[in-house]
Motif scaffolding. Sequence first.
Motif, PDB file in Angstrom:
ATOM      1  N   ASN A 771      -0.033  -1.035  -0.031  1.00 57.36           N
ATOM      2  CA  ASN A 771      -0.267  -0.035   0.521  1.00 57.36           C
ATOM      3  C   ASN A 771       0.894   1.452  -0.006  1.00 57.36           C
ATOM      4  O   ASN A 771       0.395   2.328  -0.017  1.00 57.36           O
ATOM      5  N   MET A 772       2.532   0.951   0.078  1.00 60.37           N
ATOM      6  CA  MET A 772       2.711   2.250  -0.581  1.00 60.37           C
ATOM      7  C   MET A 772       4.104   2.326  -1.828  1.00 60.37           C
ATOM      8  O   MET A 772       3.629   1.538  -2.121  1.00 60.37           O
ATOM      9  N   GLY A 773       4.963   3.002  -1.892  1.00 62.26           N
ATOM     10  CA  GLY A 773       5.836   3.084  -2.953  1.00 62.26           C
ATOM     11  C   GLY A 773       5.312   3.384  -3.913  1.00 62.26           C
ATOM     12  O   GLY A 773       3.864   4.110  -3.845  1.00 62.26           O
ATOM     13  N   ALA A 774       5.376   2.496  -5.242  1.00 67.23           N
ATOM     14  CA  ALA A 774       5.333   3.760  -6.166  1.00 67.23           C
ATOM     15  C   ALA A 774       4.529   2.672  -7.309  1.00 67.23           C
ATOM     16  O   ALA A 774       3.564   2.514  -7.763  1.00 67.23           O
ATOM     17  N   ARG A 775       3.600   1.346  -6.537  1.00 68.35           N
ATOM     18  CA  ARG A 775       3.210   0.112  -6.603  1.00 68.35           C
ATOM     19  C   ARG A 775       1.593   0.494  -7.704  1.00 68.35           C
ATOM     20  O   ARG A 775       1.684   0.267  -8.467  1.00 68.35           O
ATOM     21  N   SER A 776       1.019   0.712  -6.437  1.00 66.73           N
ATOM     22  CA  SER A 776      -0.174   1.736  -6.999  1.00 66.73           C
ATOM     23  C   SER A 776       0.126   2.361  -8.001  1.00 66.73           C
ATOM     24  O   SER A 776      -1.360   2.381  -8.985  1.00 66.73           O
ATOM     25  N   PHE A 777       0.605   3.551  -8.375  1.00 66.46           N
ATOM     26  CA  PHE A 777       0.843   4.355  -9.589  1.00 66.46           C
ATOM     27  C   PHE A 777       2.344   3.557 -10.605  1.00 66.46           C
ATOM     28  O   PHE A 777       1.126   3.860 -11.557  1.00 66.46           O
ATOM     29  N   VAL A 778       2.792   2.252 -10.537  1.00 68.46           N
ATOM     30  CA  VAL A 778       3.505   2.313 -11.780  1.00 68.46           C
ATOM     31  C   VAL A 778       2.401   0.822 -11.734  1.00 68.46           C
ATOM     32  O   VAL A 778       2.240   0.994 -13.394  1.00 68.46           O
ATOM     33  N   LEU A 779       1.754  -0.375 -11.323  1.00 70.91           N
ATOM     34  CA  LEU A 779       1.276  -0.809 -12.176  1.00 70.91           C
ATOM     35  C   LEU A 779       0.386  -0.809 -13.112  1.00 70.91           C
ATOM     36  O   LEU A 779       0.780  -1.640 -14.058  1.00 70.91           O
ATOM     37  N   PRO A 780      -0.743   0.194 -13.410  1.00 72.66           N
ATOM     38  CA  PRO A 780      -1.714   0.549 -14.315  1.00 72.66           C
ATOM     39  C   PRO A 780      -0.889   0.238 -15.562  1.00 72.66           C
ATOM     40  O   PRO A 780      -1.294   0.440 -16.455  1.00 72.66           O
ATOM     41  N   GLU A 781       0.702   1.491 -15.603  1.00 68.16           N
ATOM     42  CA  GLU A 781       1.119   2.084 -16.946  1.00 68.16           C
ATOM     43  C   GLU A 781       2.167   0.679 -16.612  1.00 68.16           C
ATOM     44  O   GLU A 781       1.785   0.638 -18.626  1.00 68.16           O
ATOM     45  N   ILE A 782       2.926  -0.010 -16.320  1.00 70.43           N
ATOM     46  CA  ILE A 782       3.013  -1.120 -17.107  1.00 70.43           C
ATOM     47  C   ILE A 782       2.547  -1.823 -17.560  1.00 70.43           C
ATOM     48  O   ILE A 782       2.398  -2.608 -18.674  1.00 70.43           O
ATOM     49  N   GLU A 783       1.033  -2.170 -17.128  1.00 67.56           N
ATOM     50  CA  GLU A 783       0.149  -3.135 -17.771  1.00 67.56           C
ATOM     51  C   GLU A 783      -0.398  -2.387 -19.236  1.00 67.56           C
ATOM     52  O   GLU A 783      -0.849  -2.710 -20.236  1.00 67.56           O
ATOM     53  N   ARG A 784      -0.557  -1.002 -19.380  1.00 68.63           N
ATOM     54  CA  ARG A 784      -0.717   0.024 -20.293  1.00 68.63           C
ATOM     55  C   ARG A 784       0.031  -0.764 -21.768  1.00 68.63           C
ATOM     56  O   ARG A 784      -0.179  -0.834 -22.538  1.00 68.63           O
ATOM     57  N   LEU A 785       1.186  -0.895 -20.708  1.00 68.68           N
ATOM     58  CA  LEU A 785       2.517  -1.462 -21.905  1.00 68.68           C
ATOM     59  C   LEU A 785       2.784  -2.612 -22.362  1.00 68.68           C
ATOM     60  O   LEU A 785       3.858  -2.577 -23.652  1.00 68.68           O
ATOM     61  N   ALA A 786       2.448  -3.452 -21.152  1.00 67.16           N
ATOM     62  CA  ALA A 786       2.917  -5.098 -21.234  1.00 67.16           C
ATOM     63  C   ALA A 786       1.781  -5.769 -22.749  1.00 67.16           C
ATOM     64  O   ALA A 786       2.283  -6.912 -22.637  1.00 67.16           O
ATOM     65  N   ARG A 787       1.041  -5.115 -23.108  1.00 71.11           N
ATOM     66  CA  ARG A 787       0.091  -5.717 -24.766  1.00 71.11           C
ATOM     67  C   ARG A 787      -0.091  -6.905 -24.239  1.00 71.11           C
ATOM     68  O   ARG A 787      -0.441  -7.738 -25.393  1.00 71.11           O
ATOM     69  N   GLY A 788      -1.198  -6.927 -23.087  1.00 71.54           N
ATOM     70  CA  GLY A 788      -1.350  -8.941 -23.081  1.00 71.54           C
ATOM     71  C   GLY A 788      -0.784  -9.661 -21.750  1.00 71.54           C
ATOM     72  O   GLY A 788      -1.234 -10.449 -21.993  1.00 71.54           O
ATOM     73  N   ARG A 789       0.459  -9.350 -22.013  1.00 71.14           N
ATOM     74  CA  ARG A 789       1.149 -10.143 -21.351  1.00 71.14           C
ATOM     75  C   ARG A 789       1.011  -9.773 -19.688  1.00 71.14           C
ATOM     76  O   ARG A 789       0.908  -8.464 -18.662  1.00 71.14           O
ATOM     77  N   ALA A 790       1.437 -10.998 -18.682  1.00 70.96           N
ATOM     78  CA  ALA A 790       0.649 -10.685 -17.276  1.00 70.96           C
ATOM     79  C   ALA A 790       2.477  -9.720 -17.178  1.00 70.96           C
ATOM     80  O   ALA A 790       3.085  -9.571 -16.573  1.00 70.96           O
ATOM     81  N   VAL A 791       1.135  -9.266 -15.531  1.00 75.03           N
ATOM     82  CA  VAL A 791       1.464  -8.093 -14.980  1.00 75.03           C
ATOM     83  C   VAL A 791       1.930  -8.727 -13.715  1.00 75.03           C
ATOM     84  O   VAL A 791       0.650  -8.358 -13.388  1.00 75.03           O
ATOM     85  N   LEU A 792       2.894  -8.685 -12.832  1.00 74.58           N
ATOM     86  CA  LEU A 792       2.803  -9.034 -11.206  1.00 74.58           C
ATOM     87  C   LEU A 792       3.508  -8.097 -10.602  1.00 74.58           C
ATOM     88  O   LEU A 792       4.266  -7.100 -11.146  1.00 74.58           O
ATOM     89  N   SER A 793       3.476  -8.431  -9.091  1.00 76.53           N
ATOM     90  CA  SER A 793       4.321  -7.247  -7.765  1.00 76.53           C
ATOM     91  C   SER A 793       4.735  -8.014  -7.119  1.00 76.53           C
ATOM     92  O   SER A 793       3.848  -9.409  -6.518  1.00 76.53           O
ATOM     93  N   VAL A 794       5.933  -7.667  -6.859  1.00 76.53           N
ATOM     94  CA  VAL A 794       6.714  -8.045  -5.539  1.00 76.53           C
ATOM     95  C   VAL A 794       6.949  -7.552  -4.477  1.00 76.53           C
ATOM     96  O   VAL A 794       7.488  -5.846  -4.897  1.00 76.53           O
ATOM     97  N   ASN A 795       6.631  -7.871  -3.575  1.00 78.18           N
ATOM     98  CA  ASN A 795       6.428  -5.768  -2.320  1.00 78.18           C
ATOM     99  C   ASN A 795       6.332  -7.028  -0.888  1.00 78.18           C
ATOM    100  O   ASN A 795       5.838  -7.910  -0.724  1.00 78.18           O
TER     101      ASN A 795
END
Length: 833
Positions: A771-795
Amino acid sequence: MNREQAVAESASSQETQERLWDAFRRWGYLQANLDPLGDLPPLPLPELDFSGPEADAARRVYCGTIGVEFMHLPDRERRQWVQERMESDSDAPVPDRGRILDLLVRAEVFEQVLQTRYLGTKRYSLEGEVALLPLLDSILSAASEQGAEKGMLAMSHRGRLNVMVHIVGRSAAEVFARFEDVDPRSVLGSGDVKYHLGATGIFHAAGDREVEIHLVSNPSHLEAVDPVVMGRTRAKQMRRGENGRAKVLAITMHGDAAFAGQGICAETLNMADLPGYTVGGGINIIVNNLIGFTTAPREGVSSRFSSDLAKRLPVPIFHVNAEDPEAVVRVGRIALDYRYAFGTPVIIDLIGYRRHGHSEVDDPTITQPLRYRKIEAHPALWKIYSEQIGVDGDPIVKRVHEELDAAQKEAHEIEKRPPMRRLPRYWNGYKGGCYDPSMEVDTAVSAETLASIGRSLASYPDSFHIHSKVKKLLEQRAEMAVGKRPLDYGMAEALAFGALLQQGVPVRLSGQDSRRGTFNQRHSALIDIETEEEYVALQHLSPGQAWCEIYNSPLSEAGVLGFEYGFSRDYPEALVLWEAQFGDFANGGQIVIDQFIAASEDKWNLLSGLVMLLPHGYEGQGPEHSSARIERYLELAARDNIQICQPSTAAQYFHLLRRQALRAWRKPLIVFTPKSMLRHPAALSQISELSAGRFRNVIPDDGDGSGDRVLICTGKIGHELRAERKRRGETAPAIVLLDQMYPFPHVELSAEMDRHSAAREFVWVQEEPGNMGARSFVLPEIERLARGRAVLSVNRSESSSPATGSHRAHEMEQKTLLALAFRDVEGPQDPQQ
């Protein structure tokens, strides 16, 4: 009676007389007639139980409508100065009664017209304190005689519109146009209410003298503007060079409840005589209604006067009854003259009342029925004063009504919102708005120039007694400058500053312990170990270089951060930096961050290039020394209002600082700086990296892009991931560092992600809880650029606290983070579950 007896009696009489006067000088303000409504009765004091002609004379001076506190001043000369001005009327100019009456009438009629024509609209009336206008008039007129060219005014919303028109010199039509709310489409999602706006204009003093006036924009956080106006004043004084402090005057107006209750007042006052922050004294006016919204003084102030806070400083405090306009004018001139004589702040406590509620839609009779019964029966001040001086004020009332009628007709013809202010010419070369790649600049510096700067940075006078540890550091830095040793962050910063200074770009840095650096990384000021004399090498690079100021700040965040923001507003060509001791300490300045740094362009169309240096990184130091709260700045980011970066190497830091100073795009820069990585081999750079390239928003992986997983991260964790990959002897997964998080680098990150065409998943890795750091901001941006590929997070798992207080627990969590990132374990993508 013989001669000896006569002499003795005379001496005794003189001693008694001096004791009498001393008592009134010391305590007379406690029995002064200060409250127009009589709710602040004199205190019974046996120390003032004197009678006779001499006591009557002392009582007239110190217990009239002016009460002054000055006997606490440790400097005898200053006490004597105040005493002479109070006890002698010979040097007091005859007040211009016609001018006073005109201002009183204008203030009252202006408020009444607004009340009548815009019924139910908030305006925060000045009625009950309209003597503020003659007071400001007195101060600014006296300042013009002292050579003042600029008056910097700060105030909250009460009476602001009145001051805009009658002191700043804006037209009433412009204010009416704001009430008419013309051109609403121009401020969809932006702008601010009329009583927060800044304004510029010309004050016309007697004798055809003029003073430029700047009323500084201010949010509803009443006293947040206090350090801002001081920083702006300091910058304007420096721009004027010699006698700058005489040419630019700061006047700050406070509410009584806010002055006593808001800690930022104390922080700002404490900076008054500090070398890095002084402005040669300002005039502080408490517009004292003896109420705060619905809170009575007995509920909000622990002492008799809200001004008692200022007694921590050796400055005089003048209390004055707001219904004695001539006393008010006199106090204004005395205060101004004191400021110019001694260069310290002066406090004026203007005690009146508030005719309406907190705003005009509020009913104060619910909470203060007795006081408002008195107020309802109390006549307007202009009527009281016109009767006192025997002048009919009705013709002035008629004339002002006619002027305001014409102004309202003019307002109806205004189609666009009037700006109310004009920016100084030194802003002409800078721009805001959305990012444009064409604004990029070359930040590289030649090897020869870097070597020359490096020699200067590592040098000091022959007679200087250097500390042995610092001497070794300078020897290492000399090697760094010529490529014999990799650069650390401290030297990269010093070279960036030095190169800018030689290009004519001034540098100002302040923060807690910033001259040495919290982590022993800067050493900008060398200290002679035998004399404690200082030597700042950055000030001795070459003839004709720009100025450089590096200060240790007081132990304050809000006050100092506000000051530096203000300074950046009036020195856009300088690189202005504020450094937090640890990044999360910026919490103490959150109001300044929210209301000024992040929002000033959106609300007021005002730009700033302020840099915030926030040490950040999880190293097992506990909840308060780990996170600089990246998430909070990303939450504030919109419309390209700020820049948020975490440079991963010393060279990246070098280019980032130079980019900030040299680009014409003036936006605040939030930099998450390292702690343990300041000298870590993985974050060091070669001197050649400073002579080529520029700041890179994205640091690509150094592999061929053939792997099936890509880890994306920012900051220290990136180096740890790369170190872990190297330890394993592997080339995968790919590891990409995001050195700029906002404005988000879509183009660069998209190109790097596309390069990894075989990647089946992209994983955002961060040290912070979910719930901190850049995760909530960055993940949606990465998802837009992933072109349907999986997007995960480690935190780390979500938490109300940023980090554990146990170093061993930290190491366990960090080890698990790496294991999850490298898929050594299956399960939830955080190390605490």
